[in-house]
Design a protein around this motif. Structure first.
Motif: not given
Length: 360
Positions: A320-346
């Motif tokens: 888990q990654i905590a950092g005094n996030f708002t829910l929107e920021e936590a969602n953005s961080v999760a999206m960025l974690l998932r997006a690490g290899s996205l360009p290679g999948r498109l």
């Protein structure tokens, strides 16, 4: 309203608000009706602007074959991890014909494997799998069609979010990003006549890394002087504080198989949760076992998202990654974690400049 649908509607509202203000649909309308009406309004408005101004039309296609191959590889790694941890004797573990074959002579061992894998996949539709008895101790595991479809939907959703975020970061104010069928994404950019400049934005890969923090001097000292060899100073994502970190990542984000927002069980603080595939799990366990008591940095695009201290070896493959996030920021961080290899999948299918309609 489901969370994915709410996220899509929120993004549509945000995208539409960049071009002109609209009245939100009545609360009595169903979620699907709201989404369809907003999408239709945005598409109509952007189509009108494309006709008047011209612009760029770009089409991407998700690499479905690569996505399924990655799912099977993850399953193979999970099988191996479960077999080793459970001390289950096996032979012939291999990927074959879109699935994973393994031979386990002991019936109890076969049952133990499938039970533990099923428990780990519970609540994660994209990780569901089938088990087929091949006889003589051979079992075959494969992702279900529903799991493959779920992974594809997730990847398309993440791709749309990544594209929208990068357009926003690049200062593009007028755009429409639309899902076209199960595996294609269309982008309309009125007034943008150099499509290749936009596709270059999407080709950039989000850099996700887990780096050890250097304690030989303070980050402030490193900033004012010369940092130790093999290190650099990076700033925090929210606190903007300096961190002295190793230049090389101990673990890359390519091995993250799942990431999503959530809450801590005690304080209900928004967090980003993640899970590694089998290879990442083994590597993360090794790194944390060797560095108990030391801090390490989770870095996204050269910004330190979190810098926790390793309290004990982390062998379960999740964190888990905590950092005094708002829910929107936590969602953005999760999206960025998932997006690490996205360009290679498109894959780029179409890149076309549309000239404005000739005035009568």
């Amino acid at each position: 309203m489901t969370t994915p649908l709410r996220n899509r509607i929120t993004r549509l509202i945000a995208a539409f608000a960049t071009v002109f203000a609209i009245a939100l649909p009545s609360a009595t309308l169903g979620a699907d009706t709201q989404f369809d009406k907003m999408r239709a309004k945005i598409a109509a408005f952007v189509a009108d602007k494309m006709e008047k101004l011209g612009g760029s039309r770009i089409v991407y296609k998700v690499d479905t074959d690569g996505l399924r191959a990655a799912a099977v590889t993850d399953l193979r790694d999970d099988v191996y991890k479960t077999l080793r941890e459970g001390r289950i004797a096996f032979s012939g573990l291999a990927i074959r014909d879109g699935g994973v074959d393994v031979k386990i002579a002991d019936a109890k061992g076969r049952e133990q494997l499938t039970r533990k894998l099923g428990s780990a996949a519970e609540g994660l539709p994209a990780h569901a799998f089938t088990v087929t008895d091949g006889g003589d101790g051979l079992i075959r595991l494969a992702p279900t069609d529903a799991a493959s479809a779920e992974r594809l939907r997730d990847l398309v959703e993440d791709s749309v979010a990544m594209i929208e975020q990068r357009l926003k970061d690049a200062g593009v104010k007028l755009a429409s990003v639309q899902v076209d069928g199960p595996d294609r994404i269309r982008i309309f950019l009125p007034g943008v006549m150099e499509a290749e400049h936009v596709t270059a934005i999407f080709a950039r890969k989000v850099k996700v890394g887990f780096r050890l923090i250097d304690l030989s001097m303070s980050a402030e000292q490193a900033q004012s002087g010369a940092p130790p060899a093999g290190t650099e100073v990076l700033l925090g994502f929210k606190d903007r504080l300096p961190y002295l970190v190793a230049r090389d990542s101990a673990l890359e984000g390519d091995d993250i198989s799942y990431a999503g927002p959530g809450f801590t069980s005690d304080t209900k603080e928004p967090i980003a949760s993640f899970r590694f595939n089998g290879r990442g799990t083994r590597r993360f366990a090794h790194i944390t076992a060797e560095n108990v008591g030391k801090p390490f940095a989770i870095v996204l695009d050269d910004k330190v998202i979190s810098a926790p201290v390793i309290r004990e070896p982390i062998t379960g493959g999740s964190g888990q990654i905590a950092g005094n996030f708002t829910l929107e920021e936590a969602n953005s961080v999760a999206m960025l974690l998932r997006a690490g290899s996205l360009p290679g999948r498109l894959g780029l299918v179409e890149q076309q400049v549309v000239q404005p309609a000739t005035k009568p």
